[in-house]
Write a protein that holds these residues in place. Structure first.
Motif, PDB file in Angstrom:
ATOM      1  N   PHE A  47      70.858 -52.115 -58.229  1.00  0.00           N
ATOM      2  CA  PHE A  47      70.871 -50.767 -58.783  1.00  0.00           C
ATOM      3  C   PHE A  47      69.484 -50.408 -59.293  1.00  0.00           C
ATOM      4  O   PHE A  47      68.868 -51.197 -60.001  1.00  0.00           O
ATOM      5  N   PRO A  48      69.004 -49.250 -58.954  1.00  0.00           N
ATOM      6  CA  PRO A  48      67.693 -48.853 -59.447  1.00  0.00           C
ATOM      7  C   PRO A  48      67.727 -48.729 -60.963  1.00  0.00           C
ATOM      8  O   PRO A  48      68.759 -48.387 -61.535  1.00  0.00           O
ATOM      9  N   PRO A  49      66.603 -49.019 -61.616  1.00  0.00           N
ATOM     10  CA  PRO A  49      66.582 -48.991 -63.078  1.00  0.00           C
ATOM     11  C   PRO A  49      66.936 -47.618 -63.605  1.00  0.00           C
ATOM     12  O   PRO A  49      66.482 -46.609 -63.092  1.00  0.00           O
ATOM     13  N   GLY A  50      67.759 -47.610 -64.605  1.00  0.00           N
ATOM     14  CA  GLY A  50      68.150 -46.342 -65.209  1.00  0.00           C
ATOM     15  C   GLY A  50      69.421 -45.763 -64.639  1.00  0.00           C
ATOM     16  O   GLY A  50      70.023 -44.897 -65.254  1.00  0.00           O
ATOM     17  N   ALA A  51      69.833 -46.244 -63.473  1.00  0.00           N
ATOM     18  CA  ALA A  51      70.992 -45.636 -62.819  1.00  0.00           C
ATOM     19  C   ALA A  51      72.267 -45.883 -63.621  1.00  0.00           C
ATOM     20  O   ALA A  51      73.027 -44.958 -63.887  1.00  0.00           O
ATOM     21  N   LEU A  52      72.457 -47.138 -64.014  1.00  0.00           N
ATOM     22  CA  LEU A  52      73.713 -47.463 -64.684  1.00  0.00           C
ATOM     23  C   LEU A  52      73.804 -46.778 -66.042  1.00  0.00           C
ATOM     24  O   LEU A  52      74.854 -46.273 -66.420  1.00  0.00           O
ATOM     25  N   ASN A  53      72.692 -46.746 -66.747  1.00  0.00           N
ATOM     26  CA  ASN A  53      72.695 -46.055 -68.039  1.00  0.00           C
ATOM     27  C   ASN A  53      73.059 -44.594 -67.875  1.00  0.00           C
ATOM     28  O   ASN A  53      73.896 -44.065 -68.606  1.00  0.00           O
ATOM     29  N   SER A  54      72.408 -43.959 -66.916  1.00  0.00           N
ATOM     30  CA  SER A  54      72.691 -42.544 -66.692  1.00  0.00           C
ATOM     31  C   SER A  54      74.146 -42.328 -66.347  1.00  0.00           C
ATOM     32  O   SER A  54      74.792 -41.404 -66.859  1.00  0.00           O
ATOM     33  N   MET A  55      74.653 -43.182 -65.488  1.00  0.00           N
ATOM     34  CA  MET A  55      76.034 -42.999 -65.058  1.00  0.00           C
ATOM     35  C   MET A  55      76.995 -43.169 -66.223  1.00  0.00           C
ATOM     36  O   MET A  55      77.959 -42.415 -66.371  1.00  0.00           O
ATOM     37  N   LEU A  56      76.709 -44.171 -67.061  1.00  0.00           N
ATOM     38  CA  LEU A  56      77.579 -44.405 -68.212  1.00  0.00           C
ATOM     39  C   LEU A  56      77.563 -43.198 -69.150  1.00  0.00           C
ATOM     40  O   LEU A  56      78.613 -42.667 -69.524  1.00  0.00           O
TER      41      LEU A  56
END
Lengths: 360, 208
Positions: free
Chosen positions: B27-36
């Motif tokens: 996962f590209p950095p920042g993707a999971l945080n944004s999605m959450l």
């Protein structure tokens, strides 16, 4: 889809805003004059399915020209402006909703058992949020993108006709990504080439500088020899650009053209021409290519409405990461070299003409 | 279709060659945080509005789960289910795309699940749209104004009755409606405030 799941639409909206914010924040770590323009370009690309090509390090050369910058700024301003129409429509909806609520409270005893518009009004309230929200978050539809690109492309072509392209486009990602916006893995990822070693090889590089070509011919070629590792070295075209105050600007002219061309092809393929296009020409000389609809797992990526931004997040953020790493490396290199244009161009030609780093 | 049929030849393999600079994280950095973050706020908006609508319907006599309130709850529930399926599908598709050719089982399996979830979510969205429009139409055309719905049979079962007058229920109705309005307003304003915070205008073009 949006009506079917307001949650999904709301999710897309927040995601789009977060992505834009992420790009703007990350790009602030780059010491390059074009950083905000690059950020704008990246933000505007959220609504088309994209992928970087194999030779995507070329993208480090995005140092976009004045027209492109101006065009994008104009369009962003346009999008964000509240007009009287939209404002009055939204106000009308809010007033109607307030009347419904008031009616519901005033005629509690007389209201029919169906509980009137109160519940239904609240049920549809998300729509108001999304409508207002999409005014706050800048979006580029495919048509806007295409018209902007078409405009800029004309200018760039005219400009490029006057200039000579450096054939040597390749940038090797030579140093660690230093800015803090990147992940630890990204920072670890980069091997370092020896600067002194390359300086010693300058003498050999001189031989590459013959065989110049004007830009028109270069673009007209079937396959860009520079991007084809197996190609004969002697076809590499390279010429020092005319003198100017900013060596950087000179270099960016060619990048302009390449970028705009690729964005044109990207926008076209996003509009559905991709198959025809790719069967005629290989993707080799494009910076950005549209994803292949037949090989994608997620078909929503190819729906161009802003609601479907949720499906593009992975590819988009990966692209942002690549572009910013490349840009940062390029910038670091520029500062390290100390802006001496001769050295800089020689390094470029060296990188583009040798495959000695093949094991990296 | 694309998941099962072409997952081996499918998503192009990234071969950067000498330009290998791309970290091969899934996962590209920042993707999971944004999605959450985005999913939490989407959840707030959806739950707030749907629950408020359901509260209004439930506390209108006869008190209990009726046709309308059940419809609202179903609508909100399916919308959340679609959100969940879509997020899982996005994650799995990314996993499948970034796997190398050798791990065919993982690649194909994740691709299959991702595609299936994606299709299911589209189907559910279609159903939900139809349901919402029908529900709204029925409600305003008094189609739901019948014994079965007014007596809240779904929630009360054999205990159900049709309220003749609202005499004793006025305070309940008023309070529940006030509560529902506050709930909806607060969830909407949380969402909008957050969106307003994060949608900062781009910085001015500067030249270093």
């Amino acid at each position: 889809m949006s009506v079917g799941s307001p949650a999904l639409a709301a999710y897309s909206l927040v995601l789009t805003a977060l992505n834009a914010r992420l790009v703007y924040r990350r790009v602030q770590h780059i010491r390059d004059g074009s950083r905000n323009t690059v950020a704008r370009a990246l933000v505007s690309l959220q609504q088309v399915p994209l992928e970087l090509t194999k030779d995507a390090r070329l993208l480090a050369f995005i140092s976009v020209g004045d027209q492109w910058r101006q065009e994008i700024v104009d369009r962003l301003n346009q999008r964000n402006a509240w007009s009287i129409d939209t404002g009055s429509s939204v106000a009308w909806v809010i007033i109607a909703f307030v009347f419904t609520l008031v009616n519901s409270f005033v005629s509690l005893d007389k209201s029919s058992i169906a509980s009137g518009g109160h519940a239904v009004g609240i049920l549809w309230l998300w729509l108001l949020c999304l409508v207002i929200g999409w005014f706050w978050v800048p979006t580029f539809t495919c048509g806007e993108l295409r018209s902007a690109v078409g405009f800029v492309n004309q200018k760039a072509a005219r400009k490029a006709a006057r200039r000579i392209r450096i054939g040597a486009h390749r940038v090797v990602n030579y140093t660690r990504a230093k800015f803090t916006g990147l992940s630890r893995r990204a920072r670890r990822a980069r091997p370092v080439t020896d600067f002194v070693h390359e300086e010693n090889e300058k003498v050999k590089e001189g031989s590459v500088q013959e065989g110049t070509k004007p830009i028109g011919q270069e673009l007209g070629a079937k396959a860009n020899p520079l991007l084809n590792p197996s190609h004969n070295q002697s076809t590499v075209s390279f010429q020092l650009l005319p003198e100017s105050h900013h060596g950087y600007d000179q270099r960016s002219a060619s990048a302009d053209l390449a970028t705009n061309q690729s964005i044109v092809s990207m926008a076209r393929s996003a509009a559905g021409y991709s198959i025809a296009q790719s069967s005629i020409r290989p993707d080799r000389d494009r910076l950005l290519i549209s994803k292949d609809p037949f090989n994608s797992l997620n078909r929503d990526e190819f729906r161009l409405a802003a609601t479907f931004n949720y499906s593009r997040i992975m590819g988009y953020l990966a692209l942002v990461d690549d572009v910013l790493i490349a840009l940062d490396n390029l910038t670091n290199e520029k500062h390290k070299v100390g802006l001496s244009r001769d050295v800089w161009y020689r390094k470029l030609s060296h990188w583009s003409s040798t495959e000695e780093l093949g094991d990296l | 279709m694309s998941g099962t049929g072409s997952c081996l030849t499918g998503p192009r393999q990234k071969n950067w060659g000498i330009f290998e600079a791309r970290p091969t994280g899934v996962f590209p950095p920042g993707a999971l945080n944004s999605m959450l973050t985005a999913s939490i706020f989407a959840l707030v908006l959806q739950c707030g509005t749907t629950a408020a609508a359901a509260i209004v319907a439930v506390f209108t006599p006869t008190v209990g789960l009726g046709c309308r309130s059940l419809g609202y709850i179903l609508y909100g529930g399916i919308a959340l289910l679609i959100l969940f399926l879509t997020i899982v599908s996005t994650l799995l598709a990314r996993i499948s795309e970034t796997r190398n050719e050798r791990s065919t089982i993982v690649k194909c399996f994740t691709a299959f699940i991702a595609t299936a979830f994606h299709k299911i979510s589209h189907l559910l969205a279609f159903i939900n749209v139809t349901g919402l429009i029908l529900l709204s139409c029925f409600q305003f055309s008094n189609f739901l104004d019948n014994c079965y719905c007014n007596a809240s049979v779904i929630g009360r079962g054999t205990d159900s009755y049709v309220a003749g007058s609202y005499e004793g229920w006025i305070p309940t109705m008023r309070n529940s409606r006030i509560g529902a309005t506050i709930l909806a307003a607060s969830s909407v304003s949380i969402y909008m405030f957050f969106l307003w915070l994060i949608s900062t205008p781009p910085p001015a073009v500067d030249d270093l």
